[in-house]
Design an enzyme around this catalytic site. Structure first.
Site, mmCIF file in Angstrom:
data_model
loop_
_atom_site.group_PDB
_atom_site.id
_atom_site.type_symbol
_atom_site.label_atom_id
_atom_site.label_comp_id
_atom_site.label_asym_id
_atom_site.label_seq_id
_atom_site.Cartn_x
_atom_site.Cartn_y
_atom_site.Cartn_z
ATOM 1 N N THR A 224 0.803 -1.331 0.156
ATOM 2 C CA THR A 224 -0.113 0.078 -0.015
ATOM 3 C C THR A 224 0.758 1.288 0.034
ATOM 4 O OG1 THR A 224 -1.526 -1.405 1.399
ATOM 5 C CG2 THR A 224 -1.657 1.253 1.349
ATOM 6 N N GLY A 254 -9.745 -4.307 1.323
ATOM 7 C CA GLY A 254 -8.867 -4.298 2.317
ATOM 8 C C GLY A 254 -9.305 -3.166 3.418
#
Length: 360
Positions: A224, A254
């Site tokens: 990320t 997520g």
């Protein structure tokens, strides 16, 4: 005597009624608590303009990294820091700095966000992003989008231009188009290395099963990018953007776009952006938990972040890390994996960039 009785008796009745009123009674516990005993955020001096970023956590070791690739990551992290910090130096609000820094990483195939997003089980790229303003606690997020060039910009537009907090899939893409954001063909997000990674994970899954594949390719669930900034007015903003988990199925979302799990900001405490195994970060409400420990337990930013990442997440089985920044300009970047792409920039000048566990 009769007059005295007539005066005292009504007063006696009033006292009984007041004592019986549940809104006026205090439990023994409440009576023992003084204002000095109540933990909470303390008024802090505003710190200098500051910016902290991450580019994902995982099994990142020197022995697995070429000198060229190491230099490439460091250069791109520094570029993102400089882009965001330039905004702060010009007097722009923290949110503009967050967007500028994250867009640099979204446009780089090095990171699992935007151009470098991983692939789903169906061979698609599905992107998530979120932003939060610490002054107003307004927030915006998009999830499961495949045609928006900059998901972090779309998340900002959801916050600013709609009454909602999160939009997903085709609806989010339609909204982005209506707002004039850049829409691209899904092929824009294709990178060969990410596609090859999907094929390796799928082959191992077919051979050994899904759980074994996750164990053999632990980084398939990480990755990320994120940023937290503090501007000249003492306001904090946070943002996170991701391609999610390699080989994810069924519209999986997520923690990144979920406010309080992967992204959170509050001027009274801190701003947080997380990276790691999202399912654990969602169930642990990681980003808010750090802020709550500061707010209700009076913990420092470092103590709160370390407690969550090194103790609570590890005990729960969650791998990953966070970046965080408070109003005083304190920075925290803990992670429980072997590495995390990370860095910060403040009044001390040049960008500070780190990759491995032993770098401070």
């Amino acid at each position: 005597m009769k007059k005295t009785y007539q005066i005292i008796f009504p007063l006696f009745i009033i006292l009984i009624l007041v004592a019986c009123d549940p809104t006026t009674r205090k439990s023994p516990e409440e009576k023992e608590i003084s204002t000095e005993q109540v933990a909470g955020p303390k008024e802090v001096m505003q710190g200098p303009i500051s910016l902290v970023i991450h580019g994902g956590a995982g099994t990142i070791k020197r022995e697995n990294m070429t000198e060229e690739k190491d230099a490439e990551y460091r250069a791109k992290l520094a570029e993102a820091l400089e882009a965001g910090y330039a905004k702060l130096e010009d007097g722009a609000p923290a949110m503009e700095a967050v967007i500028a820094a994250i867009q640099i990483m979204e446009e780089s195939p090095l990171f699992n966000a935007g151009k470098g997003a991983v692939f789903t089980n169906e061979g698609k790229n599905e992107l998530d992003a979120a932003v939060m303003d610490g002054k107003t606690r307004n927030a915006g997020a998009v999830a499961g989008v495949s045609t928006i060039k900059s998901p972090i910009e779309a998340a900002l537009s959801v916050m600013k231009d709609s009454p909602h907090v999160m939009m997903a899939g085709k609806g989010a893409e339609k909204f982005a188009a209506e707002q004039g954001l850049e829409i691209v063909d899904p092929e824009y997000f294709f990178t060969q290395s990410r596609y090859d990674a999907l094929q390796r994970v799928k082959a191992r899954e077919e051979e050994k099963g899904r759980s074994a594949a996750l164990l053999d390719f632990p980084d398939s669930k990480f990755g990320t990018v994120g940023c937290v900034a503090l501007d000249k007015d003492g306001n904090i903003a946070a943002g996170t953007s991701t391609g999610g988990m390699t080989n994810k199925r069924y519209g999986r979302i997520g923690d990144a776009p979920i406010i309080a799990a992967g992204t959170y900001a509050d001027n009274l405490t801190c701003g947080v952006s997380a990276t790691g195994h999202g399912e654990y970060f969602i169930r642990s409400v990681v980003a808010y938990d750090i802020a709550a420990k500061m707010k209700y337990a009076g913990m420092s930013l470092e103590a709160a972040a370390n407690k969550v990442v090194y103790d609570e997440l590890v005990e729960f089985g969650g791998g990953g890390g966070i970046i965080a920044l408070d109003r005083a300009g304190n920075i925290s970047m803990p992670f429980n994996t072997s590495g995390m792409y990370r860095g910060y920039m403040n009044e001390k000048g040049t960008p500070k960039v780190y990759i491995y566990e032993d770098e401070k």
